[in-house]
Design a protein around this motif. Structure first.
Motif, PDB file in Angstrom:
ATOM      1  N   ALA A   1       0.832  -1.200   0.000  1.00  0.00           N
ATOM      2  CA  ALA A   1       0.000   0.000   0.000  1.00  0.00           C
ATOM      3  C   ALA A   1       0.865   1.248   0.000  1.00  0.00           C
ATOM      4  CB  ALA A   1      -0.924  -0.030   1.209  1.00  0.00           C
TER       5      ALA A   1
ATOM      6  N   LEU B   1       1.955   2.012  -3.539  1.00  0.00           N
ATOM      7  CA  LEU B   1       0.887   2.636  -4.303  1.00  0.00           C
ATOM      8  C   LEU B   1       0.731   4.103  -3.912  1.00  0.00           C
ATOM      9  CD1 LEU B   1      -2.067   0.098  -4.545  1.00  0.00           C
ATOM     10  CD2 LEU B   1      -0.811   1.104  -6.435  1.00  0.00           C
TER      11      LEU B   1
ATOM     12  N   LEU C   1      -4.330   7.314  -1.017  1.00  0.00           N
ATOM     13  CA  LEU C   1      -5.226   6.157  -1.054  1.00  0.00           C
ATOM     14  C   LEU C   1      -6.489   6.438  -0.246  1.00  0.00           C
ATOM     15  CD1 LEU C   1      -2.683   3.218  -0.683  1.00  0.00           C
ATOM     16  CD2 LEU C   1      -4.040   3.761  -2.710  1.00  0.00           C
TER      17      LEU C   1
ATOM     18  N   ARG D   1      -9.492  -3.607  -1.674  1.00  0.00           N
ATOM     19  CA  ARG D   1      -9.218  -4.147  -3.013  1.00  0.00           C
ATOM     20  C   ARG D   1      -9.737  -3.185  -4.082  1.00  0.00           C
ATOM     21  NH1 ARG D   1     -11.075 -10.150  -4.434  1.00  0.00           N
ATOM     22  NH2 ARG D   1      -9.220 -10.546  -3.191  1.00  0.00           N
TER      23      ARG D   1
ATOM     24  N   ALA E   1      -7.413  -0.145  -4.262  1.00  0.00           N
ATOM     25  CA  ALA E   1      -6.186  -0.460  -5.001  1.00  0.00           C
ATOM     26  C   ALA E   1      -6.456  -0.547  -6.497  1.00  0.00           C
ATOM     27  CB  ALA E   1      -5.590  -1.768  -4.485  1.00  0.00           C
ATOM     28  N   ASP E   2      -7.585  -1.119  -6.874  1.00  0.00           N
ATOM     29  CA  ASP E   2      -7.926  -1.211  -8.297  1.00  0.00           C
ATOM     30  C   ASP E   2      -8.106   0.180  -8.903  1.00  0.00           C
ATOM     31  OD1 ASP E   2      -7.810  -3.940  -8.291  1.00  0.00           O
ATOM     32  OD2 ASP E   2      -9.974  -4.266  -8.180  1.00  0.00           O
TER      33      ASP E   2
ATOM     34  N   ARG F   1      -4.713   1.761  -9.318  1.00  0.00           N
ATOM     35  CA  ARG F   1      -4.026   1.208 -10.480  1.00  0.00           C
ATOM     36  C   ARG F   1      -4.600   1.777 -11.775  1.00  0.00           C
ATOM     37  NH1 ARG F   1      -3.539  -3.669  -7.309  1.00  0.00           N
ATOM     38  NH2 ARG F   1      -5.684  -4.225  -7.820  1.00  0.00           N
TER      39      ARG F   1
ATOM     40  N   LEU G   1      -0.633  -5.652  -3.521  1.00  0.00           N
ATOM     41  CA  LEU G   1      -1.623  -4.665  -3.936  1.00  0.00           C
ATOM     42  C   LEU G   1      -1.300  -4.027  -5.275  1.00  0.00           C
ATOM     43  CD1 LEU G   1      -2.233  -2.916  -0.504  1.00  0.00           C
ATOM     44  CD2 LEU G   1      -3.589  -4.692  -1.606  1.00  0.00           C
ATOM     45  N   LEU G   2      -0.043  -4.113  -5.697  1.00  0.00           N
ATOM     46  CA  LEU G   2       0.343  -3.478  -6.953  1.00  0.00           C
ATOM     47  C   LEU G   2       0.170  -4.422  -8.135  1.00  0.00           C
ATOM     48  CD1 LEU G   2       1.413  -0.738  -7.863  1.00  0.00           C
ATOM     49  CD2 LEU G   2       3.723  -1.683  -7.775  1.00  0.00           C
TER      50      LEU G   2
END
Length: 352
Positions: A5, A8, A74, A87, A90-91, A94, A167-168
């Motif tokens: 995390a 990210l 985040l 999740r 994170a999506d 990305r 997570l990446l």
């Protein structure tokens, strides 16, 4: 490992102004900050996002002066988009960073369609699948940190093969983990904290944290709740201690086994901790982390508003686990004796 995390958040911070323009569109730039009403993109001026790293910290960190909330980009994505599960956060991160989404293994496969990932139900199920820590690597890990809690702590379990998701990249590993239940005041499990542990060839050898960028992961409904040690649901708790980290609070519990303690898992969650019935005195464990002080100040303020006397406990080193490991329990007990009120020192600390 680059898939944490924090990685990210760091990548988002490299283009912090673009993130703010996308998710905090009701704000504007002023110098090195993006100014907006709050993390949910309300119009106003109380929230400040640092756009470029400087001596005060990395890019992307923010604080809301009105509420004392703080976090990273985040958190901005989660709150401004109304997301619940990490999740999904994170999506979305990305997507913004134009990173490839992780591939789902097996066409149309869904392992547990009945339970949402990261929900309280998923937390309760994982806890039920785990085992008591006695004789497990989790017990050896805690003993290696000089934390001696014994089987009386029902909130702690061990899972020999807990999933860890990068997570990446979306890559999944299977690792042993110490499982700590996050509960509400009525004893209901609302979430979990997982501490991933290193593999050891010697079944009696030392156990440490896994070599991951973020070996601790939390899931479920955490705000207002905590990892409670020594709480009896429905029983008044006139005196308690609270802090951010589990190992900090478990260290205090090791030398004061009769004192109920709560580990809130983060500074933001510490600020919003719910008080048990009958609480009159609250000892707040501080540490050397500057971010944690925001949570301490807000919790102290809320305690005062509720008629609870809030008192700070400060370690000699970085945190109370450092004190316990490097200075020993006798030194920690003597240090705490000078900070507790005399009646509490007699009640919770060993005599002599």
């Amino acid at each position: 490992m680059a898939g944490s995390a924090s990685e990210l958040a760091r990548r988002l911070g490299e283009d912090a102004e673009a993130v703010c323009r996308e998710y905090l569109s009701n704000g504007h730039r002023s110098g090195n900050h993006w100014i907006v009403g709050d993390v949910r993109n309300t119009r106003g001026r109380s929230m400040h996002v640092r756009l470029k790293a400087n001596a005060k910290g990395p890019a992307g960190k923010w604080v809301d002066e009105a509420t004392s909330e703080f976090g990273d980009l985040l958190d901005v994505i989660r709150e401004s988009c109304g997301l619940v599960e990490f999740r999904d956060v994170a999506d979305e991160a990305r997507r913004f960073l134009a990173l490839p989404r992780p591939q789902v293994q097996g066409a149309g496969a869904q392992r547990h369609p009945a339970v949402a990932h990261g929900s309280p139900d998923a937390s309760r199920r994982l806890f039920a699948m785990s085992q008591p820590i006695a004789g497990t690597p989790a017990e050896r890990y805690l003993a290696g940190r000089c934390i001696l809690l014994g089987s009386r702590e029902r909130s702690l379990r061990f899972h020999p093969g807990c999933y860890y998701r990068d997570l990446l990249t979306g890559e999944t590993l299977t690792l042993p983990a110490l499982i700590a239940a996050v509960t509400s005041l009525d004893g209901q499990i609302t979430g979990l904290q997982r501490t991933y542990l290193s593999h050891g060839l010697d079944p009696r050898g030392p156990v440490g944290k896994a070599a991951l960028a973020d070996p601790r992961r939390s899931l479920g409904r955490l705000f207002g709740n905590a990892i409670w040690l020594g709480l009896q649901p429905g029983t008044p708790v006139p005196v308690m201690a609270a802090g951010e980290g589990f190992e900090t609070m478990a260290s205090l519990r090791t030398v004061m086994p009769a004192l109920p303690v709560a580990a809130a898992t983060s500074a933001n969650h510490l600020a919003g901790l719910s008080f048990p019935p009958g609480c009159r005195r609250l000892y707040i464990a501080a540490d050397a982390d500057a971010a944690g002080r925001h949570g301490i100040e807000r919790l102290s303020q809320r305690a005062g508003e509720a008629g609870i006397l809030a008192l700070a406990l400060r370690p000699q080193l970085g945190d109370f686990n450092d004190d316990l490991r490097h200075l020993g329990p006798a030194s920690l007990i003597a240090w705490l004796r000078d900070q507790l009120l005399p009646d509490d020192a007699r009640l919770f600390l060993p005599s002599g």
